[in-house]
Design a protein around this motif. Structure first.
Motif, PDB file in Angstrom:
ATOM      1  N   ASP A 105     -19.275  -7.095   1.917  1.00 46.13           N
ATOM      2  CA  ASP A 105     -18.057  -7.080   1.077  1.00 46.13           C
ATOM      3  C   ASP A 105     -17.766  -5.662   0.590  1.00 46.13           C
ATOM      4  OD1 ASP A 105     -17.690  -9.772   1.271  1.00 46.13           O
ATOM      5  OD2 ASP A 105     -18.467 -10.258  -0.737  1.00 46.13           O
ATOM      6  N   TYR A 106     -18.803  -5.035   0.084  1.00 46.38           N
ATOM      7  CA  TYR A 106     -18.623  -3.685  -0.462  1.00 46.38           C
ATOM      8  C   TYR A 106     -18.216  -2.703   0.636  1.00 46.38           C
ATOM      9  CZ  TYR A 106     -19.733   0.917  -2.354  1.00 46.38           C
ATOM     10  OH  TYR A 106     -19.663   2.235  -2.727  1.00 46.38           O
TER      11      TYR A 106
ATOM     12  N   ARG B 214     -14.625  -3.154   1.416  1.00 55.15           N
ATOM     13  CA  ARG B 214     -13.755  -2.657   0.337  1.00 55.15           C
ATOM     14  C   ARG B 214     -13.687  -1.127   0.358  1.00 55.15           C
ATOM     15  NH1 ARG B 214     -11.649  -4.742  -4.352  1.00 55.15           N
ATOM     16  NH2 ARG B 214     -12.703  -6.729  -4.082  1.00 55.15           N
TER      17      ARG B 214
ATOM     18  N   SER C  56     -11.749   0.259   3.327  1.00 58.40           N
ATOM     19  CA  SER C  56     -10.294   0.045   3.265  1.00 58.40           C
ATOM     20  C   SER C  56      -9.580   1.210   2.572  1.00 58.40           C
ATOM     21  CB  SER C  56      -9.976  -1.273   2.546  1.00 58.40           C
ATOM     22  OG  SER C  56     -10.211  -1.128   1.155  1.00 58.40           O
TER      23      SER C  56
ATOM     24  N   GLU D 204     -19.479  -1.579  -5.746  1.00 56.46           N
ATOM     25  CA  GLU D 204     -18.297  -2.457  -5.809  1.00 56.46           C
ATOM     26  C   GLU D 204     -17.705  -2.438  -7.223  1.00 56.46           C
ATOM     27  OE1 GLU D 204     -17.767  -6.722  -3.819  1.00 56.46           O
ATOM     28  OE2 GLU D 204     -19.080  -6.749  -5.566  1.00 56.46           O
TER      29      GLU D 204
END
Ligand code: PLP
Length: 422
Positions: free
Chosen positions: A86-87, A90, A93, A310
């Motif tokens: 997930d991190y 993110r 991106s 995050e």
């Protein structure tokens, strides 16, 4: 003997007297909150210097994320972990689409070491080009290309340095300065090729922070990138200082500088003080490196680090810190420009976003002693800043990005008063 002097004596007997400390009389902080620090004597200091506590000292969101993940699971990186992915997604991106792969590390030095290793393997060359006043880390490889800090290792025979010009110091026409610098680079590349090293990479901080934030000629960065690539080298942007929205309005220093590197290294603010770093690159480059090396780093990118990283990104977003850095930075820069215009010993205001400085010079000669007096004057007014640049004549004002509207007048007031003392 004061309590701080006694602690310093104990520190000298253990860590040794060589590990640098700021200020003639060092400070001992015992607590931090947001952009404020509390000294052992109970006095509060405004932090106008530290970029590691990016979203603020003891930030609640970061502390909670760290504690929650540490209380749940922390484990090395050879198991699947959703939070780490997930991190990674993110963080990636925030980059141009071409930069879509990440390798984690634990320090800026590790990230730069890895980026250079990748560049060497991909190009089959060893030559490296750095600025003639820069710092990229602590390893042997990096010590051999350190030019902006005292190191016992001589410059490696495979290293060439480039003087980054500053139009605030060099009064010649911009085109002439640019042409001279690029000719110097051409000569450096030619000598690496002649001596059989080839060009594996250039390694620059896109803001040229250590160099003192020179005002570089238009086209310099593009010229470097073009020439390094033409010689077969990769372009590494060291974003340890310039990344994570520091420039205000741009997440990455290379975006500010208008180029897309092959490898980006980052550290310091990434974990708000939790040790973490990364190399971001393209799929093609990672495939080349990854398929030929069983590369594994025990602590790097573990779930606690991912939770912290995050939380830093979420906090930046929730508080609009990049926009704020842009707004406050522009406001501060206007005042720095005014101070430069009204004090004849200030040659120019420097920097962008929340990374600003004033360059001190008397009759065209750098005046580090004046910069030092202002740094001490700010300390006497309970505001922390420092100095940078090849002459240490440039003030380094680089607060946590969480710096706010309420604090800016305090910093500017202390700066104005400290200049008046001179
Ligand atoms: C531009 C730059 N690169 C790399 C490093 C090294 O980072 P670390 O101290 O986390 O190894 C530093 C540290 O000051 C730095 O300023």
């Amino acid at each position: 003997m004061t309590a701080n002097a006694a602690l310093k004596a104990r520190r000298d007997r253990t860590i040794g007297p060589y590990s640098p400390l700021f200020y003639d009389e060092p400070l001992q902080f015992v607590r931090g909150s947001g952009v404020w620090l509390e000294e052992a004597n109970g006095e509060r200091y405004l932090d106008g210097y530290n970029n590691v506590p990016h979203v603020g000292h003891a930030n609640g969101r970061v502390v909670a994320a760290l504690a929650e993940q540490a209380a749940t699971l922390n484990i090395h990186t050879r198991y699947l972990n959703e939070r780490v992915v997930d991190y990674s997604e993110r963080l990636l991106s925030t980059f141009a689409p071409r930069l879509d792969r990440i390798l984690f590390g634990n320090s800026g030095s590790e990230a730069n070491e890895l980026a250079l290793r990748i560049a060497r393997q991909l190009t089959g060359s060893t030559g490296v080009i750095v600025s003639d006043y820069s710092y990229h880390g602590t390893t042997i490889t990096l010590a051999e290309l350190t030019t902006g800090l005292r190191t016992r290792e001589p410059l490696g025979p495979h290293v060439r340095t480039l003087r980054i010009p500053d139009l605030d110091r060099d009064q010649r026409p911009e085109a002439e300065v640019l042409a001279e610098t690029l000719a110097e680079l051409d000569a450096a590349i030619a000598s690496l090729l002649d001596e059989g090293y080839g060009v594996s990479a250039s390694l620059f901080d896109p803001l040229f922070s250590t160099e003192g934030m020179p005002r570089v000629p238009e086209g310099l960065v593009a010229g470097i990138v073009e020439r390094v690539r033409r010689a077969g080298g990769l372009v590494i942007a060291d974003e340890v200082q310039s990344g994570f929205g520091r420039t205000g309005g741009w997440m990455w220093g290379h975006d500010f500088a208008g180029m897309t590197p092959d490898l980006v290294t980052m550290g310091k603010p990434m974990g708000n003080g939790h040790p973490m770093s990364a190399v971001v690159t393209s799929e093609a480059i990672l495939d080349e490196f990854g398929s030929r090396n069983e590369f594994f780093n025990t602590f790097a990118g573990n779930p606690v680090s991912a939770a912290v990283g995050e939380a830093v990104l979420l906090e930046m977003e929730a508080e609009g810190l990049m926009d704020r850095a842009k707004r406050l930075g522009a406001e501060a820069r206007a005042e720095f420009d005014r101070l430069a215009a009204t004090h004849d010993f200030v040659r120019a205001a420097k920097g962008t976003g929340l990374f600003l400085g004033l360059d001190f010079a008397v009759d065209g000669v750098p005046a580090p002693e004046l910069a030092k007096r202002v740094v001490e004057g700010m300390k006497a007014r309970n505001v922390l800043i420092s100095r940078i640049g090849r002459d240490e004549s440039v003030l380094k004002v680089r607060p946590p990005l969480a710096f706010g509207e309420a604090e800016l007048p305090i910093l500017l007031g202390a700066l104005t008063d400290s200049l008046s003392d001179i």
